[in-house]
Design a protein around this motif. Structure first.
Motif, PDB file in Angstrom:
ATOM      1  N   ALA A 163      36.876  50.376  33.209  1.00  0.00           N
ATOM      2  CA  ALA A 163      38.288  50.383  32.832  1.00  0.00           C
ATOM      3  C   ALA A 163      38.999  49.147  33.365  1.00  0.00           C
ATOM      4  O   ALA A 163      39.791  48.507  32.664  1.00  0.00           O
ATOM      5  CB  ALA A 163      38.958  51.653  33.337  1.00  0.00           C
ATOM      6  N   ILE A 164      38.702  48.799  34.614  1.00  0.00           N
ATOM      7  CA  ILE A 164      39.340  47.622  35.206  1.00  0.00           C
ATOM      8  C   ILE A 164      38.879  46.350  34.498  1.00  0.00           C
ATOM      9  O   ILE A 164      39.662  45.428  34.230  1.00  0.00           O
ATOM     10  CB  ILE A 164      39.048  47.565  36.716  1.00  0.00           C
ATOM     11  N   THR A 165      37.591  46.297  34.172  1.00  0.00           N
ATOM     12  CA  THR A 165      37.062  45.131  33.456  1.00  0.00           C
ATOM     13  C   THR A 165      37.710  44.989  32.088  1.00  0.00           C
ATOM     14  O   THR A 165      38.029  43.883  31.635  1.00  0.00           O
ATOM     15  CB  THR A 165      35.538  45.249  33.304  1.00  0.00           C
ATOM     16  N   SER A 166      37.906  46.111  31.387  1.00  0.00           N
ATOM     17  CA  SER A 166      38.526  46.058  30.060  1.00  0.00           C
ATOM     18  C   SER A 166      39.931  45.499  30.124  1.00  0.00           C
ATOM     19  O   SER A 166      40.403  44.859  29.181  1.00  0.00           O
ATOM     20  CB  SER A 166      38.552  47.456  29.433  1.00  0.00           C
ATOM     21  N   ALA A 167      40.629  45.722  31.256  1.00  0.00           N
ATOM     22  CA  ALA A 167      41.993  45.231  31.416  1.00  0.00           C
ATOM     23  C   ALA A 167      42.041  43.834  31.999  1.00  0.00           C
ATOM     24  O   ALA A 167      43.101  43.375  32.426  1.00  0.00           O
ATOM     25  CB  ALA A 167      42.795  46.189  32.294  1.00  0.00           C
ATOM     26  N   GLY A 168      40.923  43.130  32.035  1.00  0.00           N
ATOM     27  CA  GLY A 168      40.906  41.744  32.495  1.00  0.00           C
ATOM     28  C   GLY A 168      40.657  41.579  33.970  1.00  0.00           C
ATOM     29  O   GLY A 168      40.679  40.455  34.486  1.00  0.00           O
ATOM     30  N   GLY A 169      40.443  42.676  34.692  1.00  0.00           N
ATOM     31  CA  GLY A 169      40.176  42.588  36.119  1.00  0.00           C
ATOM     32  C   GLY A 169      41.427  42.764  36.961  1.00  0.00           C
ATOM     33  O   GLY A 169      42.560  42.794  36.456  1.00  0.00           O
ATOM     34  N   LEU A 170      41.215  42.888  38.272  1.00  0.00           N
ATOM     35  CA  LEU A 170      42.321  43.096  39.208  1.00  0.00           C
ATOM     36  C   LEU A 170      42.995  41.774  39.555  1.00  0.00           C
ATOM     37  O   LEU A 170      42.345  40.736  39.671  1.00  0.00           O
ATOM     38  CB  LEU A 170      41.810  43.753  40.491  1.00  0.00           C
ATOM     39  N   LYS A 171      44.288  41.852  39.730  1.00  0.00           N
ATOM     40  CA  LYS A 171      45.034  40.697  40.221  1.00  0.00           C
ATOM     41  C   LYS A 171      44.857  40.578  41.729  1.00  0.00           C
ATOM     42  O   LYS A 171      44.400  41.500  42.411  1.00  0.00           O
ATOM     43  CB  LYS A 171      46.511  40.826  39.874  1.00  0.00           C
TER      44      LYS A 171
END
Length: 903
Positions: A596-604
């Protein structure tokens, strides 16, 4: 044909002109025959002739209507292939009848038309068995002791006379026999002379074309004419004539049958015999007809002979197209009892059991457009399209090199595979990382199945971000060309993908365009998802990246929404917070928090990995929302990975690090030692920033400081807009009262004043006591974009409002505010003396106490930089007391804007 029609019209005009001229000059009424001919002319030509010869066209029409109203209308006979585009000859029914693309009878158009003077070429080769007769000419060239050239003609007695030679009878002989006879005669009667003999002009013969010809009758044709020439001169074959059994009759016997299909389809003209005088070309009615349409090269209505098979029929139709599926060929057949029946045949079988009947309609269907053993690659790739598939292929087989096969904007970490799960076309989503799949990592290098769709996304959501990133890259010439082709790819891939998920219809596309709205309605109880859906619509369609998540995921989300039901949950989840691409995503197979985090481009960088939250809808718990806390630092541990699974309609919230702030800036201008912008931490005070700026200069006037704040500016602007709107409604509601009409100000003046008020822009000024802040008595925590302006010391006092001359005066501590007003010419008649007030340089407003007898108190009221305001008496502007408030606001805002404008 158009030339023929034009010739007919001109001929008719030439006939009518003398009569029309006679009627114009001698006032003689035209005859009924002349009027009838005149009626047949087009209306434009009627008007032109009437104008030229001075005829009253309206009166002529009345006479023709009264004389011939009981007669039936006469229609011109047109050629059967007259152009349907000629509106002049169209009936109303023909003009508005919808065009239907029905197969036409095959072969008739070759001979259709008006009779022609088509003749065989004069230079055509003469057959050896041609029978010569009266009228034929021969060219005889002599060489040797006597040289000459002579053209001779067979006379009525059938004789041929050549120079000094004895006449010889040749009528009825074959052409080859005549040539040999002449040569032998020359050699015998003229010693030392040789001859060369050729055919000159052929004679004309009389034949008849009967039966189903367009214009049957007797025709005179050249002697070298064949059966097909006879068809041309008679206008061809009528619609009910046969093309496959054209008979040549001679002396009452049929000596040849011509099948035009042999000529048209195979180019065989062996049966096209040369005609003889008195021959009859007879065209019988058409035989059995069968319609062939669909995926054949030549769709038409064909005439069949007995014993011709389905194979022969398809051969007539030119064979199958590449897209044909002949195994499912349909035959519509009339049963004779007013109904039709349907037969299904397989035309690929060698001995198909099909016997054609008259009126059959054979339809060859097309093959499915669905790919069988193929997968499709779309998105931010170099070579999008369909790829061959075989059992055991994986995602890595689609990429020979990540660098060369993906575009520079491609996301190497997030891609999806869309797969059909059943015959209904329902889909499921698999997520993988292209860069990990290329290393054959287990769980990432997914095994492909037939008809899978692999989608590679861009790293960016907007075109602007994409362009900025591309402009900073050192792209090769090939990559620049690929960049230019991206616009074309997006349309191609969009169409292909809509087709795959059965959204190629107009209504379904509209469904895809409204996916956010529909998902919001379906999940209105799920406030986190609904909130994200609202936040995810900031960019317009034309601003989205070509291959960004929001653009490419929209039809997938629409399909998932479409297939969700009572027995199938809506397989989507939402993620927001400290990730690069928050939004709504399709739920992949075996989804977990890492995917899920990868799909959203990763963590800031600002993400707080020790605590995150999942809001989950639990139907078994009476539809309540459960909140699940997660420690993202443990998400990679296989032992507890099951607790990080993502379920349908989950909403994931990634929190920021406590006290993590984005870049905060404040600005200090004016009389400070180091003016400019300063980075601050959250909660830093104004006094601390002033100390960092070196404090005030010796010329500063800290009491007159102007402090502005962005959120205050927004609030003040909203209040100003509301006040303007309230005043406008108040005027509208009182527009029927006498107070408006009796006012000294017209409605236009008041409306202008409101418009001026609406134009005032708030500055967000916060009145502060800067000396007290610097001394440490009070302090103000700063916010982002705060601004402090320290003006220079002033030595003047301003007087504005209802005074005779608004001006500024040198400050004198011994003078009161009344003294300054007197020095400005005194107050006007419309001034309100009881409401005079003073705006301090710091922004504070003070009202003088007129009851005080102490001059010292009046003197303390004024300081350098202050402004004395004499307001307008509202009694001069009717009873709308709000105008006094509006006047004060305009004065105050004008002063504040002037102060900030001097920065």
């Amino acid at each position: 044909m158009k030339l023929t029609r034009l010739f007919s019209v001109l001929l008719l005009i030439s006939v009518l002109l003398p009569f029309l001229a006679l009627s114009a000059e001698q006032s003689v009424k035209p005859t009924e025959q002349q009027l009838e001919q005149f009626k047949k002319l087009p209306e434009s030509q009627q008007k032109a002739l009437a104008k030229k010869y001075g005829i009253d066209l309206d009166a002529l029409k009345e006479n023709t209507n009264s004389n011939f109203e009981n007669e039936l209308p006469t229609q011109s006979v047109l050629p059967r292939n007259a152009s349907s585009d000629d509106e002049e000859f169209k009936t109303d029914e023909e003009k508005y009848k919808p065009e239907i693309d029905e197969p036409k009878p095959f072969g008739y158009e070759l001979f259709s038309g008006e009779p022609t003077t088509f003749t065989p070429s004069e230079n055509a080769l003469v057959p050896n068995d041609y029978i010569v007769g009266t009228g034929d000419t021969f060219t005889v060239n002599l060489y040797g002791t006597d040289t000459s050239s002579e053209e001779v003609e067979i006379d009525r007695e059938g004789r041929l006379i050549i120079g000094k030679l004895e006449p010889v009878t040749v009528a009825g002989m074959q052409y080859s026999e005549v040539v040999e006879l002449i040569k032998a005669k020359v050699e015998k009667e003229m010693i030392g002379v040789q001859s060369f003999v050729s055919m000159g002009k052929a004679r004309s013969i009389r034949i008849m074309v009967l039966g189903e010809a367009h214009l049957p009758g007797a025709y005179t044709v050249p002697a070298l004419s064949s059966i097909t020439h006879a068809l041309f001169v008679s206008g061809g074959i009528s619609e009910i004539g046969s093309l496959r059994n054209i008979q040549l009759k001679r002396a009452g016997k049929t000596i040849q049958s011509l099948d035009l299909y042999d000529l048209l389809i195979r180019g065989d003209s062996s049966a096209d015999l040369i005609l003889k005088p008195g021959d009859v070309v007879f065209i019988p009615p058409v035989g059995k007809q069968v319609t062939v349409q669909g995926e054949v090269r030549r769709a038409a209505v064909f005439e069949l002979k007995e014993r011709e098979s389905a194979k022969d029929l398809i051969e007539m139709a030119g064979g199958f197209k590449g897209s044909a599926y002949p195994q499912k060929t349909i035959v519509e057949r009339y049963t004779g009892n007013s109904f039709k029946t349907i037969l299904q045949i397989d035309l690929t079988k060698p001995n198909v059991n099909y016997i054609a009947k008259n009126g059959d309609k054979l339809k060859v269907p097309s093959s499915s457009e669905e790919l069988n053993d193929a997968v499709t690659l779309i998105g931010a790739v170099t070579y999008p399209g369909n790829y061959a598939w075989k059992q055991g292929d994986t995602v890595s087989n689609l990429f020979s090199s990540i660098k060369s096969d993906l575009l520079p904007v491609a996301d190497y970490e997030y891609a999806i595979l869309v797969r059909e799960t059943n015959l209904k076309g329902d889909i499921e989503v698999h997520q993988f990382s292209p860069v990990k799949a290329s290393t054959h990592l287990k769980g990432e290098d997914i095994e492909l199945q037939a008809r899978d769709k692999v989608i590679i996304f861009s790293r960016f959501q907007s075109k602007e971000e994409e362009e900025i990133a591309l402009n900073t890259l050192a792209l090769t010439e090939e990559q620049i060309q690929l960049r230019e082709r991206m616009k074309m790819w997006t349309e191609y891939e969009k169409q292909k993908f809509y087709e795959f998920i059965d959204l190629d219809g107009k209504l379904d596309k509209e469904l895809a365009e409204q996916v956010e709205k529909e998902l919001e309605e379906k999940n209105k109880k799920l406030s986190p998802i609904a909130e994200i859906l609202k936040q995810n619509t900031e960019l317009k369609e034309d601003e989205l990246s070509y291959f960004g998540r929001q653009r490419l995921l929209k039809p997938i989300l629409a399909k998932l929404n479409q297939q969700a039901g009572n027995k199938s949950t809506l397989k989507v989840y939402a993620i927001r917070g400290e990730v690069y691409h928050p939004g709504l995503y399709p739920l992949p197979v075996n989804a977990n928090i890492n995917k899920a985090i990868t799909s959203a481009g990763g963590l800031k960088e600002s993400a707080y990995i020790e605590s995150a939250e999942i809001t989950r809808f639990t139907p078994e718990n009476t539809g309540m929302l459960d909140h699940i806390s997660l420690d993202l630092s443990k998400a990679n541990s296989d032992s507890i990975s099951k607790s990080f699974q993502i379920e349908s309609k989950d909403s994931i919230n990634i929190y920021p690090i406590p006290n993590w702030q984005k870049e905060l800036k404040v600005s200090l201008y004016g009389e400070v030692k180091f003016p400019g912008e300063y980075d601050i931490r959250k909660g830093e005070s104004l006094r601390e920033v002033i100390e960092r700026a070196g404090g005030f200069t010796q010329y500063s006037d800290s009491k007159a400081a102007v402090f502005t704040r962005e959120n205050l500016r927004v609030q003040q602007q909203q209040q100003l807009d509301k006040l303007s709107e309230d005043l406008r409604r108040d005027i509208a509601s009182k527009s029927f009262n006498n107070s408006i009409t009796d006012s000294s100000l017209s409605y236009e003046d008041m409306n202008s004043l409101i418009n001026d008020l609406a134009k005032v822009k708030a500055v967000g000024r916060l009145v502060i006591d800067l000396p007290a802040i610097v001394n440490g008595n009070i302090d103000i925590p700063l916010e982002n974009n705060d601004m402090l302006y320290i003006p220079s010391k002033q030595n003047s006092v301003n007087v504005v409002g209802e005074v005779n001359f608004s001006s500024s005066h040198i400050y004198d501590e011994s003078l009161s505010y009344e003294d300054y007003i007197e020095r400005s010419g005194g107050i006007k008649q419309r001034a309100d003396e009881d409401r005079i007030y003073i705006i301090k340089a710091s922004g504070l407003v003070k009202i003088p106490n007129n009851s005080s007898w102490f001059a010292a108190e009046h003197a303390d009221l004024l300081e350098p930089g202050d402004t004395i305001v004499v307001p307008l008496n509202t009694e001069h502007v009717d009873n709308l007391t709000l105008w006094s408030t509006a006047t004060q606001i305009l004065y105050q805002m004008g002063i504040a804007v002037a102060a900030v404008g001097s920065l």
